[in-house]
Design a protein around this motif. Structure first.
Motif, PDB file in Angstrom:
ATOM      1  N   LEU A   1      33.563  34.917  49.418  1.00 11.39           N
ATOM      2  CA  LEU A   1      32.089  34.882  49.281  1.00 11.39           C
ATOM      3  C   LEU A   1      31.433  36.097  49.024  1.00 11.39           C
ATOM      4  O   LEU A   1      30.347  35.983  48.171  1.00 11.39           O
ATOM      5  CB  LEU A   1      31.716  34.154  50.535  1.00 11.39           C
ATOM      6  N   GLY A   2      31.687  37.048  49.723  1.00  5.08           N
ATOM      7  CA  GLY A   2      31.105  38.454  49.459  1.00  5.08           C
ATOM      8  C   GLY A   2      31.237  38.759  48.300  1.00  5.08           C
ATOM      9  O   GLY A   2      30.275  39.382  47.554  1.00  5.08           O
ATOM     10  N   GLN A   3      32.408  38.668  47.430  1.00  8.16           N
ATOM     11  CA  GLN A   3      32.609  39.186  46.079  1.00  8.16           C
ATOM     12  C   GLN A   3      31.820  38.238  45.022  1.00  8.16           C
ATOM     13  O   GLN A   3      31.406  38.552  44.183  1.00  8.16           O
ATOM     14  CB  GLN A   3      34.326  38.956  45.724  1.00  8.16           C
ATOM     15  N   VAL A   4      31.775  36.644  45.426  1.00 11.29           N
ATOM     16  CA  VAL A   4      30.877  35.976  44.445  1.00 11.29           C
ATOM     17  C   VAL A   4      29.527  36.483  44.544  1.00 11.29           C
ATOM     18  O   VAL A   4      28.624  36.607  43.645  1.00 11.29           O
ATOM     19  CB  VAL A   4      31.349  34.509  44.932  1.00 11.29           C
ATOM     20  N   VAL A   5      29.076  36.618  45.751  1.00 13.93           N
ATOM     21  CA  VAL A   5      27.634  36.695  45.849  1.00 13.93           C
ATOM     22  C   VAL A   5      27.283  38.258  45.438  1.00 13.93           C
ATOM     23  O   VAL A   5      26.169  38.517  44.876  1.00 13.93           O
ATOM     24  CB  VAL A   5      27.063  36.859  47.798  1.00 13.93           C
ATOM     25  N   GLY A   6      28.287  39.152  45.357  1.00 19.87           N
ATOM     26  CA  GLY A   6      28.190  40.422  44.733  1.00 19.87           C
ATOM     27  C   GLY A   6      28.130  40.420  43.243  1.00 19.87           C
ATOM     28  O   GLY A   6      27.920  41.468  42.553  1.00 19.87           O
TER      29      GLY A   6
ATOM     30  N   ILE B   1      41.238  49.114  33.626  1.00 17.11           N
ATOM     31  CA  ILE B   1      40.560  48.008  33.475  1.00 17.11           C
ATOM     32  C   ILE B   1      38.815  48.286  33.195  1.00 17.11           C
ATOM     33  O   ILE B   1      38.383  49.201  33.820  1.00 17.11           O
ATOM     34  CB  ILE B   1      40.213  47.011  34.647  1.00 17.11           C
ATOM     35  N   SER B   2      38.334  47.760  32.068  1.00 16.14           N
ATOM     36  CA  SER B   2      37.138  47.973  31.815  1.00 16.14           C
ATOM     37  C   SER B   2      36.201  47.677  32.531  1.00 16.14           C
ATOM     38  O   SER B   2      36.187  46.699  33.272  1.00 16.14           O
ATOM     39  CB  SER B   2      36.990  47.412  30.212  1.00 16.14           C
ATOM     40  N   ASP B   3      34.908  48.340  32.555  1.00 14.12           N
ATOM     41  CA  ASP B   3      33.768  48.201  33.565  1.00 14.12           C
ATOM     42  C   ASP B   3      33.361  46.741  33.726  1.00 14.12           C
ATOM     43  O   ASP B   3      33.175  46.129  34.598  1.00 14.12           O
ATOM     44  CB  ASP B   3      32.730  49.286  33.484  1.00 14.12           C
TER      45      ASP B   3
ATOM     46  N   GLN C   1      34.029  43.506  38.078  1.00 19.47           N
ATOM     47  CA  GLN C   1      33.509  42.561  39.061  1.00 19.47           C
ATOM     48  C   GLN C   1      34.008  41.158  39.197  1.00 19.47           C
ATOM     49  O   GLN C   1      34.370  40.598  40.140  1.00 19.47           O
ATOM     50  CB  GLN C   1      32.061  42.352  38.830  1.00 19.47           C
ATOM     51  N   TYR C   2      34.592  40.500  38.029  1.00 16.92           N
ATOM     52  CA  TYR C   2      35.211  39.130  37.928  1.00 16.92           C
ATOM     53  C   TYR C   2      36.745  39.255  38.540  1.00 16.92           C
ATOM     54  O   TYR C   2      37.066  38.598  39.197  1.00 16.92           O
ATOM     55  CB  TYR C   2      35.309  38.647  36.614  1.00 16.92           C
TER      56      TYR C   2
ATOM     57  N   GLY D   1      39.401  37.835  42.186  1.00 15.52           N
ATOM     58  CA  GLY D   1      40.636  37.397  42.278  1.00 15.52           C
ATOM     59  C   GLY D   1      41.342  38.018  43.481  1.00 15.52           C
ATOM     60  O   GLY D   1      42.500  37.444  44.023  1.00 15.52           O
ATOM     61  N   THR D   2      40.937  39.278  43.883  1.00 22.66           N
ATOM     62  CA  THR D   2      41.688  39.801  45.141  1.00 22.66           C
ATOM     63  C   THR D   2      41.368  38.913  46.400  1.00 22.66           C
ATOM     64  O   THR D   2      42.406  38.830  47.090  1.00 22.66           O
ATOM     65  CB  THR D   2      41.310  41.435  45.327  1.00 22.66           C
ATOM     66  N   GLY D   3      40.187  38.939  46.574  1.00 21.26           N
ATOM     67  CA  GLY D   3      39.936  37.850  47.952  1.00 21.26           C
ATOM     68  C   GLY D   3      40.300  36.566  47.853  1.00 21.26           C
ATOM     69  O   GLY D   3      40.950  35.920  48.833  1.00 21.26           O
ATOM     70  N   THR D   4      40.393  35.901  46.398  1.00 17.63           N
ATOM     71  CA  THR D   4      41.062  34.532  46.447  1.00 17.63           C
ATOM     72  C   THR D   4      42.438  34.592  46.891  1.00 17.63           C
ATOM     73  O   THR D   4      43.085  33.738  47.556  1.00 17.63           O
ATOM     74  CB  THR D   4      40.897  33.946  44.795  1.00 17.63           C
TER      75      THR D   4
END
Length: 503
Positions: A173-178, A306-308, A312-313, A317-320
């Motif tokens: 959730l934090g990663q998506v909101v971010g 990994i390119s900048d 963010q996307y 995947g790490t949290g998922t």
């Protein structure tokens, strides 16, 4: 109401109670780990501009990194403080009220975060992170206690492991909101830091409608009528006599006894290896570096090539991965056992850290090697979620008795938060200093942890406290006569401390 209807009502009430408590509980821990990654560059610029405007000082890169590291890792010191005050708060206010009062820290922290930019004060962000850390430290101790004391016996394991599931969900959730498209952009970073108030508000609005822990009501407050009423709501109308009898028996056994203090456990030989096990496993949970990945995901993926614009996307995947793995652990732990899941998780993490190091060494020679590196991060987190993430929190419940358990949780929580602070502080310097070898120390921690579990930690699945204590006594009293071990076991089961073992 029919038995089937009662069971359905019981399950629904319990599920809703778990969701309500966790929204302002362990979800906050995962959420506040994840939201600090997206605004890294923006907050670093804000810190630099603040120094320039106030004191006309242009900070060096390492100085900006140091201030940023303090902002990130001070969360852990707040968590450490929270874990120390959680025990006294639960005794004074009860489990449910403690979780509700805990939102004072969260809401104050959110207010400081959202106004920090207008006030041109990065110090307000630091104080905010301390307060949010206190909130997380309290909830990480109180929520499992509340769940364990409220759930029926046959659902206790699954409900206890739901804390880890909500931590994983909080990370996602934090990663998506971010994401830049939501709150992870330059104009909105202060709102991102304050967005943790929304799950806290959900808890404030919903948790008062659910019952207090039945065990707390009867054992701590001596209110049998309130206990039965709470059990009736949690069990769908009909109180199972076995559940009530168990609580009444526990009340009789602990009558006149006080909870053990943390320092008493250190001087009690009969719990020596139980304490060592909890301290080692709780420390390993943070020293393996998994939670620090969420703090510094951008650093790691940049190092992996990994390119900048894609980072963010990829971090979502790490949290998922952890969220999915925690659900799998919840399903497997009663089949495979705690020891197997814990040791297996650390063995797999050791393997992936080796592969990751090799991939980093050869990333400049092969175009597809960065994707191997990225895959290793995902599998590392997946392996963590399969074992250490869920099982670590169960250990104090299963290897300590009722009088020693609060102190054991206090020690376990302290070790977890202190080690998170240490790793959170040195992580960016490890990544920049060791470069391709940045995961070698974490691989070593995972290997040593797997060896410790394999050599010293007995399986606890389906065993009584008496049977588990007997296995630990083989280590606690190695070389001592059986009479001494048996006497210590009897004292531990009763929750007593003799002068010979405690002082």
């Amino acid at each position: 109401m029919s038995p089937a209807g009662a069971q359905k009502g019981s399950s629904l009430t319990l599920v809703l109670m778990v969701a309500s408590a966790a929204s302002g509980g362990t979800l906050q821990y995962g959420y506040n780990l994840a939201i600090m990654n997206a605004p890294t560059a923006f907050i670093q610029t804000f810190v630099n501009e603040t120094f320039l405007e106030r004191w006309d000082i242009q900070l060096e890169d390492y100085q900006v990194t140091l201030v940023w590291t303090i902002i990130v890792s001070i969360f852990s010191l707040g968590g450490f403080a929270g874990s120390l005050i959680a025990g006294p708060m639960t005794i004074r206010f009860g489990r449910k009220k403690c979780l509700l009062l805990n939102n004072i820290f969260l809401m104050t922290g959110a207010l400081l975060a959202v106004t920090s930019r207008a006030a041109k004060s990065f110090e307000m962000i630091i104080i905010s992170r301390v307060l949010v850390g206190i909130n997380a430290g309290i909830s990480m101790n109180v929520q499992p206690m509340y769940f364990g004391e409220s759930a029926p016996k046959h659902l206790r394991g699954a409900v206890a492991l739901s804390s880890a599931v909500f931590t994983g969900f909080g990370v996602v959730l934090g990663q998506v909101v971010g994401l830049r498209e939501i709150l992870g952009s330059e104009p909105c970073w202060q709102y991102l830091l304050a967005s943790n108030a929304i799950p806290g508000l959900v808890q404030l609005l919903t948790l008062p409608w659910f019952p207090e822990s039945p065990r707390y009501l009867l054992i701590d407050r001596g209110d049998k009528e309130a206990c039965i009423k709470a059990l009736r709501r949690l069990q769908g109308g009909e109180v199972q006599s076995s559940e009530l009898d168990e609580i009444l028996q526990e009340q009789a056994e602990t009558k006149g006894m006080r909870p053990r203090r943390p320092w008493e456990l250190f001087t009690d030989r009969s719990v020596r290896w139980q304490l060592i096990s909890v301290m080692v496993i709780s420390s390993a949970m943070q020293l393996c570096g998994n939670d620090s990945i969420y703090f510094y995901a951008s650093y790691i993926f940049k190092e992996a090539g990994i390119s900048d614009d894609k980072i963010q996307y990829i971090t979502i995947g790490t949290g998922t991965c952890e969220f999915t793995a925690c659900i799998m652990c919840n399903l497997l732990v009663e089949r495979k056992g705690r020891r197997f899941m814990l040791m297996g998780g650390y063995v797999l993490m050791t393997v992936w850290s080796v592969v990751f190091t090799i991939a980093l060494l050869f990333e400049h020679y092969t175009s597809w090697m960065p994707y191997i590196s990225m895959g290793c991060i995902f599998t590392y987190i997946l392996s963590f979620g399969l074992g250490p993430a869920g099982v670590t929190g169960l250990l104090p419940t299963e290897i300590f008795n009722q009088t020693a358990r609060p102190a054991a949780y206090m020690i376990a929580g302290s070790m977890m938060w202190l080690n998170l602070f240490i790793i959170g502080t040195i992580f960016p310097f490890l990544v920049s200093g060791l470069s391709e070898y940045c995961f070698v120390p974490f691989g070593a921690v995972c290997l040593l942890s797997a060896l410790f579990v394999g050599l010293f930690l007995p399986e606890t699945k389906g065993k009584s406290l008496s049977a588990i204590t007997s296995e630990f006594n083989k280590l606690n009293f190695k070389g001592q006569d059986e009479k001494c071990a048996s006497q210590a076991k009897a004292q531990y089961q009763l929750g007593e401390v003799s002068h010979s073992t405690a002082f």
